[in-house]
Scaffold this motif. Structure first.
Motif, PDB file in Angstrom:
ATOM      1  N   VAL A 102      -6.540 -44.598-115.465  1.00 55.35           N
ATOM      2  CA  VAL A 102      -6.746 -43.296-114.832  1.00 55.35           C
ATOM      3  C   VAL A 102      -5.790 -42.276-115.441  1.00 55.35           C
ATOM      4  O   VAL A 102      -4.587 -42.517-115.520  1.00 55.35           O
ATOM      5  CB  VAL A 102      -6.529 -43.372-113.305  1.00 55.35           C
ATOM      6  N   ALA A 103      -6.350 -41.160-115.863  1.00 49.55           N
ATOM      7  CA  ALA A 103      -5.544 -40.054-116.387  1.00 49.55           C
ATOM      8  C   ALA A 103      -5.469 -38.948-115.342  1.00 49.55           C
ATOM      9  O   ALA A 103      -6.443 -38.707-114.612  1.00 49.55           O
ATOM     10  CB  ALA A 103      -6.158 -39.509-117.674  1.00 49.55           C
ATOM     11  N   MET A 104      -4.326 -38.290-115.278  1.00 51.31           N
ATOM     12  CA  MET A 104      -4.185 -37.131-114.405  1.00 51.31           C
ATOM     13  C   MET A 104      -4.164 -35.880-115.273  1.00 51.31           C
ATOM     14  O   MET A 104      -3.378 -35.775-116.207  1.00 51.31           O
ATOM     15  CB  MET A 104      -2.911 -37.209-113.568  1.00 51.31           C
ATOM     16  N   VAL A 105      -5.033 -34.940-114.967  1.00 50.52           N
ATOM     17  CA  VAL A 105      -5.189 -33.716-115.760  1.00 50.52           C
ATOM     18  C   VAL A 105      -4.840 -32.528-114.883  1.00 50.52           C
ATOM     19  O   VAL A 105      -5.453 -32.322-113.824  1.00 50.52           O
ATOM     20  CB  VAL A 105      -6.627 -33.565-116.286  1.00 50.52           C
ATOM     21  N   SER A 106      -3.872 -31.751-115.289  1.00 53.50           N
ATOM     22  CA  SER A 106      -3.490 -30.551-114.548  1.00 53.50           C
ATOM     23  C   SER A 106      -3.594 -29.336-115.453  1.00 53.50           C
ATOM     24  O   SER A 106      -3.744 -29.455-116.665  1.00 53.50           O
ATOM     25  CB  SER A 106      -2.069 -30.697-113.991  1.00 53.50           C
TER      26      SER A 106
END
Length: 473
Positions: A267-271
């Motif tokens: 899982v990648a977190m993109v902000s």
């Protein structure tokens, strides 16, 4: 080579006075003999360097004296030659070294003129048209395994890496001047041919790189043990035939900086997402270039942030490598590994564009890594100002594609090229060049997988976009 070693020894000798005494500034020897002065030269001989010093350390410490044209290291002698653009710069360097301590990489260095007026370059290095595009890297005292993915991570942000070959000589790992890559593994990799097979150590069976990723980090070079062979995840939703992949696939532990301090996660977190122009589908359009997308979910508690569950942790690694810090719709994305191991569809809400904050893409046909054959067609490429388009009906014209950009409020392209197609081909492909990389990224984010309908057509055509290996048309 003996010739190069002889040249280095000559350069060392020329900086010494009669009898082997070392010349000081202006040519004086250690014994104070002033009879043999060296004429000022743009080339400065540097001694007293620490063993770990590199060219960049010399440039950083000495560029304050003037423009540096060339640096030649003699690492085993702890010496170097530095060629300045002008004589005045060399004078300043030598004079400063006489009057005060000059430190390079934390250690005091000593300077005097060289008898050479110019450092001899390797053959054709001054000819911009010589076609030599190979960089030789010498790694001293490696503290961790030097593999193809390590070198790729270091070099690719500067310029597109085509091939890497590592050979070991006296403990030094390097890239040779002629690259003949026959397989993709820890010691060699051809990024223009992601489908090259990988041969297992000590066995004749060949297995294909299922994802066509940049090098894995399994080690057979004495630094560590082999990676385990694990069965495919039991929850994998993609149907694969027995002819597509072997029964087991190598899952090496990644060594990129993205995973330092993190547990493995797919899982990648993109902000940094634009509040009105980004949604689940557009995130999919961009991230699907680097691996399969399972789910996308916007976080209600953190505006402008989304979680992207990908096919495996290596897809996340590729996405971080190529998409972190890029600009999309005027905002800079931040992509990192999430502590979550899966995306849970909780707290679903409506985004500002009236679409859902959560979407499941696990069964979509637009995922591009669902089989070994399909994955091998994908060239993992960082964003560029040129997009490759394909699966477009032949009746679509350049003007219609330009109008498509205008209708979706994204930048238009400045150059267009269509590839020659076979007479029986039902689709066309080509290239679109944009003013900037940012413009190309925005167009791909919005128009990738756009459904093109034609008159009297039963099914729409799905426009496919990806970043091209070409830098311009």
């Amino acid at each position: 080579p003996p010739q190069r070693r002889a040249k280095q020894e000559q350069n060392i000798t020329e900086a010494r006075g009669p009898g082997g005494g070392r010349r000081g500034v202006g040519g004086e020897t250690d014994s104070g003999d002033d009879a043999h002065r060296i004429a000022p030269s743009p080339v400065v001989h540097v001694r007293g360097l620490c063993e770990s010093v590199v060219e960049a350390d010399l440039v950083e410490a000495l560029e304050k004296f003037g423009t540096i044209c060339y640096v030649m290291m003699m690492p085993f002698k702890r010496q170097a030659l530095v060629e300045f653009e002008g004589l005045e710069s060399a004078d300043k360097c030598v004079a400063c070294g006489t009057s005060e301590a000059v430190y390079i990489a934390g250690q005091q260095a000593f300077f005097n003129y060289s008898t050479s007026k110019r450092i001899t370059r390797p053959t054709n290095s001054d000819d911009p048209n010589s076609g030599n595009k190979v960089l030789l890297l010498s790694i001293q005292n490696p503290l961790y395994p030097i593999t193809t993915d390590v070198l790729y991570t270091v070099c690719n942000p500067i310029g597109s890496v085509l091939r890497i070959v590592i050979f070991k000589r006296n403990g030094i790992q390097a890239m040779p001047t002629r690259l003949n890559v026959i397989r993709n593994d820890n010691d060699s990799w051809d990024y223009t041919k992601p489908y090259l097979v990988r041969r297992e150590q000590g066995k004749g069976r060949q297995r294909q790189a299922i994802l066509g990723e940049h090098p894995s980090s399994f080690s057979d070079n004495g630094y560590g043990s082999h990676c385990p062979l694990l069965p495919l995840p039991s929850n994998n939703r993609y149907k694969r035939g027995s002819h597509d992949i072997p029964e087991v696939v190598a899952y090496p532990l990644p060594q990129t900086s993205s995973y330092i301090g993190h547990s493995s996660s797919s899982v990648a977190m993109v902000s940094g997402l634009h509040p009105t122009k980004m949604n689940c589908t557009r995130i999919f359009n961009l991230f699907c270039l680097y691996g399969n997308i399972e789910k996308v979910k916007f976080m209600k508690s953190v505006p402008g942030t989304a979680l992207v569950e990908m096919g495996d942790e290596y897809a996340v690694d590729r996405a971080i490598t190529h998409l972190n810090s890029i600009k999309v719709f005027g905002k800079r994305l931040s992509v990192c590994v999430s502590k979550q191991h899966a995306v849970i569809p909780s707290q679903v809400f409506e985004l500002e564009d009236s679409t859902s904050s959560y979407k499941d893409f696990s069964m979509t046909r637009n995922n591009r890594f669902t089989s070994a054959g399909q994955a091998s067609k994908n060239i993992i490429q960082p964003p560029s100002c040129v997009l490759h388009f394909y699966n477009v009906p032949p009746c679509v014209t350049e003007e219609e594609l330009q109008r498509l950009c205008s209708e979706h409020d994204v930048p238009g392209y400045i150059k267009f090229k269509v590839f020659d197609a076979k007479p029986c081909s039902k689709t066309i492909s080509g290239l679109l060049e944009f003013d900037s990389k940012t413009h190309a990224v925005e167009v791909l984010t919005v128009l990738n997988h756009y459904q093109i309908r034609i008159p009297n057509g039963s099914n729409p055509y799905t426009l496919k976009l990806c970043f091209s290996t070409s830098s311009h048309l």
